[in-house]
Design an enzyme around this catalytic site. Structure first.
Site, PDB file in Angstrom:
ATOM      1  N   GLU A 158       0.833  -1.212   0.000  1.00  0.00           N
ATOM      2  CA  GLU A 158       0.000   0.000   0.000  1.00  0.00           C
ATOM      3  C   GLU A 158       0.860   1.251   0.000  1.00  0.00           C
ATOM      4  O   GLU A 158       0.523   2.254  -0.635  1.00  0.00           O
ATOM      5  CB  GLU A 158      -0.875   0.019   1.263  1.00  0.00           C
ATOM      6  CG  GLU A 158      -2.267  -0.490   1.109  1.00  0.00           C
ATOM      7  CD  GLU A 158      -3.153   0.472   0.329  1.00  0.00           C
ATOM      8  OE1 GLU A 158      -2.879   0.707  -0.862  1.00  0.00           O
ATOM      9  OE2 GLU A 158      -4.122   0.965   0.907  1.00  0.00           O
TER      10      GLU A 158
ATOM     11  N   THR B 289      -4.086   8.618  -4.709  1.00  0.00           N
ATOM     12  CA  THR B 289      -4.150   8.838  -3.259  1.00  0.00           C
ATOM     13  C   THR B 289      -3.090   9.829  -2.806  1.00  0.00           C
ATOM     14  O   THR B 289      -3.345  10.700  -1.973  1.00  0.00           O
ATOM     15  CB  THR B 289      -3.977   7.488  -2.528  1.00  0.00           C
ATOM     16  OG1 THR B 289      -5.057   6.643  -2.909  1.00  0.00           O
ATOM     17  CG2 THR B 289      -4.006   7.658  -1.024  1.00  0.00           C
TER      18      THR B 289
HETATM   19  N1  HSE Z   1      -7.233   6.688   4.347  1.00  0.00           N
HETATM   20  C1  HSE Z   1      -6.602   6.801   3.083  1.00  0.00           C
HETATM   21  C2  HSE Z   1      -6.851   8.180   2.507  1.00  0.00           C
HETATM   22  C3  HSE Z   1      -7.216   5.767   2.176  1.00  0.00           C
HETATM   23  O1  HSE Z   1      -7.987   8.622   2.575  1.00  0.00           O
HETATM   24  O2  HSE Z   1      -5.922   8.805   2.007  1.00  0.00           O
HETATM   25  C4  HSE Z   1      -6.454   5.570   0.949  1.00  0.00           C
HETATM   26  O3  HSE Z   1      -5.494   4.588   1.182  1.00  0.00           O
END
Ligand code: HSE
Length: 306
Positions: A128, A181
């Site tokens: 990730e 992201t």
């Molecule tokens: N919690 C993370 C974000 C999720 O919102 O950036 C994406 O991996």
């Protein structure tokens, strides 16, 4: 057993007020992967279908999480991974998490399950991190454990499984645009106002309580995000229209799925979830932007063998 085929589900992270710590698992959309033992040592990505992703192990999230596990075990054989991707990268429904979780889950099965789900999450976080530019576990934990998961702490890693009502459904709209992201994270302020933090943790605590007590009305009053949504919603075309239509159609709450552009709604019962689907379909049909839409139960199983 030398070969295994698995289903690795899409997930929704953040769930309005739980940025980076809360997630849940979907069952109507996910990737498939085949993992096999081979004589040649190392990890090889031998096939990718669906989307254009790197074959180099160190550049592929499934490869990186697999390598983290492989290096910990160092067996005298290797693994080949085939990835059949259905979840578009940059969709906000855990595309990278499905790959990262799937490879370690499959290898663990072939190795005779030496690791528990928390340990698998630890390896999957490494994959990730390649996609996110930082370590987060909300999507990978939801994919591996299923149901709703709360990342109590990253170091040491502690995942809590949160119960949810049987009749809870999610409607997810995925506009076919890509939001990375890392970009969506860079968009966020580094500091938050104390009053916003108070509102957010009150909502978060209440949301968790509502899950434990099957209290849909409290869930409705808790699914609010005053910290992240005001910033990220600007990246998602027609976000407020979708949210308002979902709420008008009976959704308990609606918010950005992970880092977007997907938008989730939680609903009591499949009928309401279908009504929400129809209402937000109408909004997006007028925009000219292509989209997918899914109605899903909460998948309490997570990644599974096919
Ligand atoms: N919690 C993370 C974000 C999720 O919102 O950036 C994406 O991996």
């Amino acid at each position: 057993m030398n070969e295994i085929k698995i289903f690795s589900p899409a997930t929704v992270a953040n769930v309005a007020c739980g940025f980076d710590v809360l997630g849940f698992c979907l069952d109507s959309v996910g990737d498939e992967m085949t993992i096999r033992k081979v004589d040649k040592k190392g990890i090889k990505i031998s096939r990718i279908e669906g989307f254009d992703l790197p074959f180099e192990t160190e550049l592929n999230v499934a490869g990186v999480s697999a390598l983290a596990m492989y290096d910990a075990i160092n067996p005298d054989y290797g693994f080949e991974i085939e990835i059949y991707k259905n979840i578009k990268p940059g969709s906000g429904i855990g595309s990278s998490a499905a790959s990262a979780a799937g490879s370690v889950f499959g290898m663990n099965e072939l190795l005779g399950r030496p690791y528990n789900k928390t340990e698998l999450t630890q390896f999957a976080i490494k994959g990730e991190a390649l996609a996110n530019d930082c370590e987060v576990a909300d999507n990978v934990a939801a994919a591996l454990f299923g149901g709703f998961t709360l990342v109590k702490s990253l170091s040491p890693l502690e995942i809590l499984q949160i119960p949810s009502p049987d009749n809870l459904y999610a409607t997810i709209i995925h506009p076919q645009i890509e939001i990375k992201t890392s970009v969506s994270r860079a968009f966020l302020p580094k500091e938050v106002k104390l009053q916003d933090a108070i509102t957010q943790w009150a909502n978060f605590g209440s949301l968790i309580h509502s899950m434990h007590t099957n209290n849909y009305e409290l869930m409705r009053r808790s699914l609010h995000d005053v910290i992240i949504e005001p910033h990220r919603s600007k990246l998602i075309p027609h976000y407020l229209d979708v949210k308002n239509e979902a709420l008008n159609a009976g959704a308990l709450g609606s918010g950005i799925s992970g880092s977007g552009p997907s938008v989730f709604s939680l609903c009591k019962g499949v009928e309401t979830a279908n009504n929400v689907r129809d209402a937000i379909k109408k909004v997006y049909s007028k925009t000219g932007i292509e989209f997918d839409i899914h109605v899903s139960r909460i998948n309490t199983e997570g990644v599974k063998v096919l």
